[in-house]
Design an enzyme around this catalytic site. Structure first.
Site, PDB file in Angstrom:
ATOM      1  CG  HIS A 282      -1.621   1.280   1.481  1.00 34.45           C
ATOM      2  ND1 HIS A 282      -2.783   1.577   0.806  1.00 34.45           N
ATOM      3  CD2 HIS A 282      -1.349   2.368   2.261  1.00 34.45           C
ATOM      4  CE1 HIS A 282      -3.203   2.779   1.184  1.00 34.45           C
ATOM      5  NE2 HIS A 282      -2.355   3.283   2.064  1.00 34.45           N
TER       6      HIS A 282
ATOM      7  CD  GLU B  64      -3.651   5.539   4.236  1.00 35.12           C
ATOM      8  OE1 GLU B  64      -4.556   5.555   3.376  1.00 35.12           O
ATOM      9  OE2 GLU B  64      -2.436   5.515   3.952  1.00 35.12           O
TER      10      GLU B  64
HETATM   11  N1  UDP Z   1      -7.865  -3.057  -5.814  1.00 31.63           N
HETATM   12  C1  UDP Z   1      -8.467  -4.205  -6.321  1.00 31.63           C
HETATM   13  N2  UDP Z   1      -9.082  -4.137  -7.557  1.00 31.63           N
HETATM   14  C2  UDP Z   1      -9.121  -2.984  -8.279  1.00 31.63           C
HETATM   15  C3  UDP Z   1      -8.504  -1.827  -7.761  1.00 31.63           C
HETATM   16  C4  UDP Z   1      -7.900  -1.895  -6.523  1.00 31.63           C
HETATM   17  O1  UDP Z   1      -8.447  -5.248  -5.689  1.00 31.63           O
HETATM   18  O2  UDP Z   1      -9.682  -2.991  -9.381  1.00 31.63           O
HETATM   19  C5  UDP Z   1      -7.217  -3.126  -4.500  1.00 31.63           C
HETATM   20  C6  UDP Z   1      -5.688  -3.107  -4.597  1.00 31.63           C
HETATM   21  O3  UDP Z   1      -5.168  -3.955  -3.556  1.00 31.63           O
HETATM   22  C7  UDP Z   1      -5.378  -1.655  -4.332  1.00 31.63           C
HETATM   23  C8  UDP Z   1      -6.439  -1.297  -3.294  1.00 31.63           C
HETATM   24  O4  UDP Z   1      -7.590  -1.995  -3.738  1.00 31.63           O
HETATM   25  O5  UDP Z   1      -4.044  -1.467  -3.858  1.00 31.63           O
HETATM   26  C9  UDP Z   1      -6.761   0.168  -3.164  1.00 31.63           C
HETATM   27  O6  UDP Z   1      -7.088   0.679  -4.442  1.00 31.63           O
HETATM   28  P1  UDP Z   1      -6.523   2.066  -4.940  1.00 31.63           P
HETATM   29  O7  UDP Z   1      -7.242   2.436  -6.183  1.00 31.63           O
HETATM   30  O8  UDP Z   1      -6.526   3.046  -3.810  1.00 31.63           O
HETATM   31  O9  UDP Z   1      -5.012   1.696  -5.363  1.00 31.63           O
HETATM   32  P2  UDP Z   1      -3.609   2.088  -4.692  1.00 31.63           P
HETATM   33  O10 UDP Z   1      -3.767   3.455  -4.083  1.00 31.63           O
HETATM   34  O11 UDP Z   1      -3.302   1.021  -3.681  1.00 31.63           O
HETATM   35  O12 UDP Z   1      -2.617   2.078  -5.839  1.00 31.63           O
HETATM   36 MG    MG Z   2      -5.168   4.204  -2.809  1.00 29.10          MG
END
Ligand code: UDP
Ligand code: MG
Length: 138
Positions: free
Chosen positions: A116, A127
């Site tokens: 993350h 967070e």
């Molecule tokens: N995620 C997922 N499917 C998606 C998009 C996101 O499982 O289509 C999960 C993935 O683990 C991601 C988290 O949800 O890291 C949070 O999504 P976000 O769009 O905030 O991505 P990040 O900030 O982690 O790059």
């Molecule tokens: Mg995110």
């Protein structure tokens, strides 16, 4: 721009034994570890942490995954921390992540994408405070 960000090494990457290599790559990139712990999120914890995604179709699966095994949480310090850390980890979807990024090297799917990274100064604080008491921040 603030100089703090928050990261978690996600369950599969911890399970696969990548914790040490990932921390090495983070510190080699100039991030200082201000707080760190290994812990297990309950489903309720994961729902709270990812509450902003509650309406997304992947939310239930993400919550199950994130509570499926221990994670390693860290608060990190560096100039331009948010943007530099997002660059270090690469795109959310590892198939789109640049060569050499942490997600390119250690992710196995969009969901199980190794780490993350906070998306704003405000969320870095929220967070960090979710995981760490003041006495655990150095
Ligand atoms: N995620 C997922 N499917 C998606 C998009 C996101 O499982 O289509 C999960 C993935 O683990 C991601 C988290 O949800 O890291 C949070 O999504 P976000 O769009 O905030 O991505 P990040 O900030 O982690 O790059
Ligand atoms: Mg995110």
């Amino acid at each position: 721009m603030g100089n703090l960000t928050f990261t978690m090494i996600k369950p599969r990457a911890v399970e696969q034994g990548f914790t040490g290599e990932i921390i090495q790559q983070i510190t080699a990139a100039g991030f200082k570890i201000k707080a760190m712990k290994m812990t297990l999120l309950s489903k309720h914890d994961a729902e709270r942490f990812y509450a902003v995604h509650a309406e997304r179709p992947f939310f239930g699966s993400l919550v199950s995954f994130m509570s499926s095994g221990p994670i390693v949480a860290m608060m990190l310090e560096k100039d331009n921390a948010i943007a530099d850390f997002r660059k270090l980890i690469g795109a959310t979807d590892p198939s789109k992540a640049e060569e050499g990024t942490i997600r390119k090297k250690y992710a196995e799917s969009v969901e199980s994408n190794a780490v993350h990274g906070s998306d704003s100064d405000e969320n870095a604080m929220i967070e960090s405070n979710f995981f760490f008491a003041d006495r655990e921040k150095f």
